[in-house]
Enzyme design. Structure first.
Site, PDB file in Angstrom:
ATOM      1  N   LYS A  56       0.902  -1.410  -0.059  1.00  0.00           N
ATOM      2  CA  LYS A  56      -0.306   0.150   0.055  1.00  0.00           C
ATOM      3  C   LYS A  56       0.705   1.086  -0.330  1.00  0.00           C
ATOM      4  O   LYS A  56       0.318   1.731  -0.324  1.00  0.00           O
ATOM      5  CB  LYS A  56      -1.418   0.058   1.138  1.00  0.00           C
ATOM      6  CG  LYS A  56      -2.290  -0.989   0.969  1.00  0.00           C
ATOM      7  CD  LYS A  56      -2.805  -1.274   2.629  1.00  0.00           C
ATOM      8  CE  LYS A  56      -3.867  -2.052   2.559  1.00  0.00           C
ATOM      9  NZ  LYS A  56      -4.936  -2.569   3.584  1.00  0.00           N
ATOM     10  N   GLN A 100      -4.161  -1.304   9.723  1.00  0.00           N
ATOM     11  CA  GLN A 100      -4.691  -2.428   9.134  1.00  0.00           C
ATOM     12  C   GLN A 100      -5.021  -3.665   9.627  1.00  0.00           C
ATOM     13  O   GLN A 100      -4.513  -3.496  11.355  1.00  0.00           O
ATOM     14  CB  GLN A 100      -3.054  -3.122   8.944  1.00  0.00           C
ATOM     15  CG  GLN A 100      -2.584  -4.346   7.905  1.00  0.00           C
ATOM     16  CD  GLN A 100      -3.286  -4.086   6.615  1.00  0.00           C
ATOM     17  OE1 GLN A 100      -3.111  -3.464   6.064  1.00  0.00           O
ATOM     18  NE2 GLN A 100      -4.255  -5.067   6.091  1.00  0.00           N
ATOM     19  N   ASP A 123     -10.629   3.372   4.703  1.00  0.00           N
ATOM     20  CA  ASP A 123     -11.255   2.489   4.884  1.00  0.00           C
ATOM     21  C   ASP A 123     -12.631   1.891   4.310  1.00  0.00           C
ATOM     22  O   ASP A 123     -13.256   1.048   4.088  1.00  0.00           O
ATOM     23  CB  ASP A 123     -10.725   1.350   5.100  1.00  0.00           C
ATOM     24  CG  ASP A 123      -9.562   1.118   5.818  1.00  0.00           C
ATOM     25  OD1 ASP A 123      -8.832  -0.161   4.900  1.00  0.00           O
ATOM     26  OD2 ASP A 123      -8.862   0.403   6.396  1.00  0.00           O
TER      27      ASP A 123
END
Ligand code: GUN
Length: 288
Positions: A56, A100, A123
């Protein structure tokens, strides 16, 4: 046998999207605006998470998005993590915050997600963004894997209206938000999960079959209808091999279109993250 199965090339499309993002970022920075910025929080050393976070961040750099890494030790507690999130929420130059998952077992994920400002929740996991997705309200963030799949289907002009979409896997990150997005696209959606009595009964009816279980090769040829579009979200490491949820060699003979693993949904997820970060950035710099 399908003689001309289309391979849905997520890698190629994701590169095209990244080039467009890179140009947009450049046009902002050339006008004197600061770079977009994504804060990435990783707690512990889960090997898959370490790889995902690295990918990422590399993708961010490739398009001109600054990425800040906060790599915290496994024994970090909830209040320490919430403190960091509060600081990142308050920092003007931080456009997006990504924590994460999975988090260590002693940290309740729900509390962490609730603490992230919905405006920085790239997200799309905050209830405000999940709620917007269910409410079909534009302007929220759509979770990255569902958004990546939607963009891939759109690119290949695979129409969803009235189609039977079957999703295998009802997880928080993919299955559940994806079911809402596919409903938004006017598909007829079925979601199978661990308690489903007869998964095959559903999968064999699917016009579009999407598997997101993380169980390698759970989808075999006998579970797929001729001509179906098959989307594989699974990425499992078995020995030194990367396997999807779908037995690709078997299923590609029946499918009209199928995603490979790797090179299908994975890179699309990362490009969707970059798109969400760009969206957050634009709102941030254009406000006031
Ligand atoms: N772990 C696996 N997929 C994801 C994702 O899309 N976002 C976050 N934050 N963690 C993940």
């Amino acid at each position: 046998m399908e003689t001309s199965t289309i391979i849905l090339d997520g890698k190629a499309l994701s590169e095209k999207i990244r080039e467009e993002i890179r140009q947009q970022v450049e046009s902002y920075t050339q006008k004197g605006y600061r770079q977009p910025c994504l804060a990435v929080v990783l707690v512990g050393e889960d090997p898959a998470s370490v790889v995902y976070v690295r990918n990422k961040r590399k993708a961010c750099e490739s398009v001109g998005i600054k990425s800040l890494l906060y790599h915290l030790p496994y024994n970090t507690n909830l209040s320490e993590l919430l403190e960091l999130i509060a600081e990142l929420n308050a920092r003007e130059e931080v456009d997006g915050i990504l924590v994460q998952l999975p988090l260590p077992k002693h940290i309740p994920m729900e509390e962490v997600i609730l603490a992230i400002s919905p405006k920085k929740d790239v997200d799309g996991f905050h209830p405000e963004n999940m709620g917007r997705l269910l409410g079909r309200l534009e302007g929220g963030f759509i979770p990255c894997t569902p958004l990546g799949i939607d963009l891939l289907l759109k690119h290949y002009q695979i129409d969803l209206k009235g189609k039977d979409v079957v999703i295998v896997g009802a997880g928080f990150i993919v299955g559940r938000p994806l079911s809402a997005l596919m409903l938004w696209r006017d598909a007829t959606v079925s979601v199978c999960h661990i308690h489903t009595k007869d998964i095959k009964k559903y999968t064999t009816q699917a016009d579009i079959l999407i598997s997101a279980t993380g169980v390698p090769h759970i989808i075999r040829e006998d579970m797929v209808k001729y001509g179906a579009v098959v989307i594989d979200v699974g990425i499992s490491k078995v020995g030194d091999k990367i396997l999807g949820d779908v037995h690709f060699e078997e299923v590609k003979e029946k499918a009209s279109a199928i995603t490979p693993v790797p090179g299908g949904v994975g890179p699309m997820t990362v490009s969707a993250l970059l798109l969400n970060t760009l969206q957050a950035y634009k709102k941030n710099v254009n406000k006031g």
